[in-house]
Design a protein around this motif. Structure first.
Motif: not given
Ligand SMILES: *[C@@H]1O[C@H](CO)[C@@H](O)[C@H](O)[C@H]1NC(C)=O
Ligand SMILES: *[C@@H]1O[C@H](CO)[C@@H](O)[C@H](O)[C@H]1NC(C)=O
Length: 425
Positions: A381-393
């Motif tokens: 599941r390489p797609d299951g991490h926040p990647d860049r979506h673990g925080h706002g701007a």
């Protein structure tokens, strides 16, 4: 107490300048939390996942004549059957760094997959059923011990159970306590990245340039590899289930102790030859040996001890602070081979071996010791991490791309199904 990522980052920033004014707990938690994330800078050499016996699933118990192996299988698209049990709107416990929905993950497609173990219909994982779970645990309690990934599992379980009852939550003495009064069930969480006795020996090093960001949070530790941690181990016998798991932090710089004497170290620089350099895997194996044997032989403990295996990271093209990312949008295909980075591969084999080595002792003492093997499931599941979506701007203190933690809801929710299967077995 597990502070939010914002609090963690704030804590770190504060502690860089004024460590004495920061409460020890929040500074420590902040420091250690981020260090876990940064250590991947150091160990990104991709290696094959270790050859392991295929019967490593914890589900060979209570499955009748069929010995199903939940660790082998595939993620199948199942838009109807795989809908999450909760969203960021129904569960208030999701922390910001897990809240991929809030932070604009472009597609929620990644929620439409279900893990299907090989072996045919008799080996399917039952969809989690909160009512059924609560019937099983009435009058019981469960303790989770571990790092931020263990905390994520607790959050996933709390959010999932909230379908039936929203728990109360309180913190005391380093424990976080959750209660479901209507169902007479309690969950506790103790945060520790090593599980054995340990101590942070240095504050955060001075801030450094961008090329050395990864080292900023990597303060050294003393790890007493042969000593259970007395802050949580005595509490284990008050619980019916104890789930241990922590591994990732063993890759950090540390001095290793046995019988109170330094026997080696890792990432410790020049020690004038006094102490032998030892790999993280040595320490992680020793710590699991200590913890599993302590649980197996713990006086007064007659419950179930569960070892949850290491959850792999998926950094590609770098690490935490130097451009690593995990932009995949789908699970691996059935015919794709999954590679596991070191030291995670070694951590996984060590867990399997130490689990086996502790089984006999557990049997003798009437402790149920069970393996919850998530490694190969999550590897796909390489797609299951926040990647860049673990925080706002805005400023997130170098915490840009997270390929270590998991989105909630997300594939990590399958851990509850695996846990349930072990408990029902
Ligand atoms: C939940 O996610 C949505 C987007 O899917 C977002 O608009 C909303 O602010 C989020 N709510 C919370 C409480 O995180
Ligand atoms: C090495 O050991 C000697 C003798 O015990 C001690 O004096 C010295 O400080 C040690 N050096 C380091 C770097 O720990």
């Amino acid at each position: 107490m597990i502070p939010s990522l914002g609090a963690l980052l704030a804590g770190v920033r504060r502690s860089r300048h004024a460590i004495a004014k920061t409460t020890p707990v929040s500074a420590l938690a902040a420091l250690l939390f981020l260090a876990a994330a940064t250590l991947w800078l150091l160990f990104l050499g991709p290696l094959r996942s270790p050859d392991t016996p295929s019967s490593s699933g914890g589900n060979t118990h209570g499955m009748g004549a069929t010995a199903c192996d939940t660790t082998l299988g595939e993620w199948v698209r199942d838009p109807a059957g795989a809908l999450p049990h909760y969203t960021n709107a129904t569960c208030a416990f999701i922390q910001d760094y897990q809240n991929c929905m809030k932070h604009g993950r472009p597609s929620l497609d990644f929620l439409q997959w279900r893990w299907r173990p090989d072996g045919g219909p008799g080996c399917e994982l039952a969809r989690f059923d909160a009512a059924h779970f609560f019937r099983l645990v009435r009058g019981k309690s469960m303790l989770f011990v571990g790092d931020s990934l263990a905390s994520s599992h607790v959050t996933s379980l709390m959010c999932t159970l909230s379908e039936a009852e929203t728990p109360t939550r309180r913190s005391a003495d380093g424990f976080e306590h959750w209660r479901f009064p209507a169902h007479d069930f309690a969950v506790s969480f103790f945060w520790t990245p090593f599980q054995v006795r340990w101590r942070l020996t240095g504050g955060p090093p001075a801030a450094v340039g961008p090329d050395r960001q990864g080292e900023v949070f990597a303060g050294p530790n003393d790890l007493h590899l042969d000593e259970p941690d007395e802050r949580w181990m005595p509490a284990a016998k008050e619980h019916d289930y104890v789930v241990v798991s922590a591994s990732h932090w063993f890759a950090r710089p540390a001095v290793y102790y046995r019988r109170g004497r330094a026997v080696g170290c890792h990432g410790c620089g020049n020690t004038d030859g006094n102490v032998t350099a030892l790999p993280p895997r040595y320490a992680q194996r020793a710590a699991f040996r200590t913890v599993l044997r302590a649980l197996a032989g713990l006086d007064g403990f007659k419950g179930t001890a569960v070892l949850r295996t290491v959850a792999p990271t998926h950094y590609a093209n770098g690490g935490w602070f130097d451009g690593g990312e995990c932009p995949d949008t789908q699970p691996l295909d059935r015919d794709e081979t999954a590679d596991m980075a070191e030291p995670e591969g070694g951590f996984y084999s060590a867990q399997l071996e130490e689990f086996r080595a502790a089984e006999e002792e557990a049997r003798k003492n009437g402790v149920r010791l069970r393996l919850m093997d998530v490694t190969r499931i999550m590897l796909r599941r390489p797609d299951g991490h926040p990647d860049r979506h673990g925080h706002g701007a805005g400023d997130h203190g170098g915490f840009d791309v997270d390929c270590l933690h998991w989105c909630l809801p997300g594939p990590i929710d399958v851990w509850n199904e695996l846990l349930f299967q072990i408990m029902a077995g």
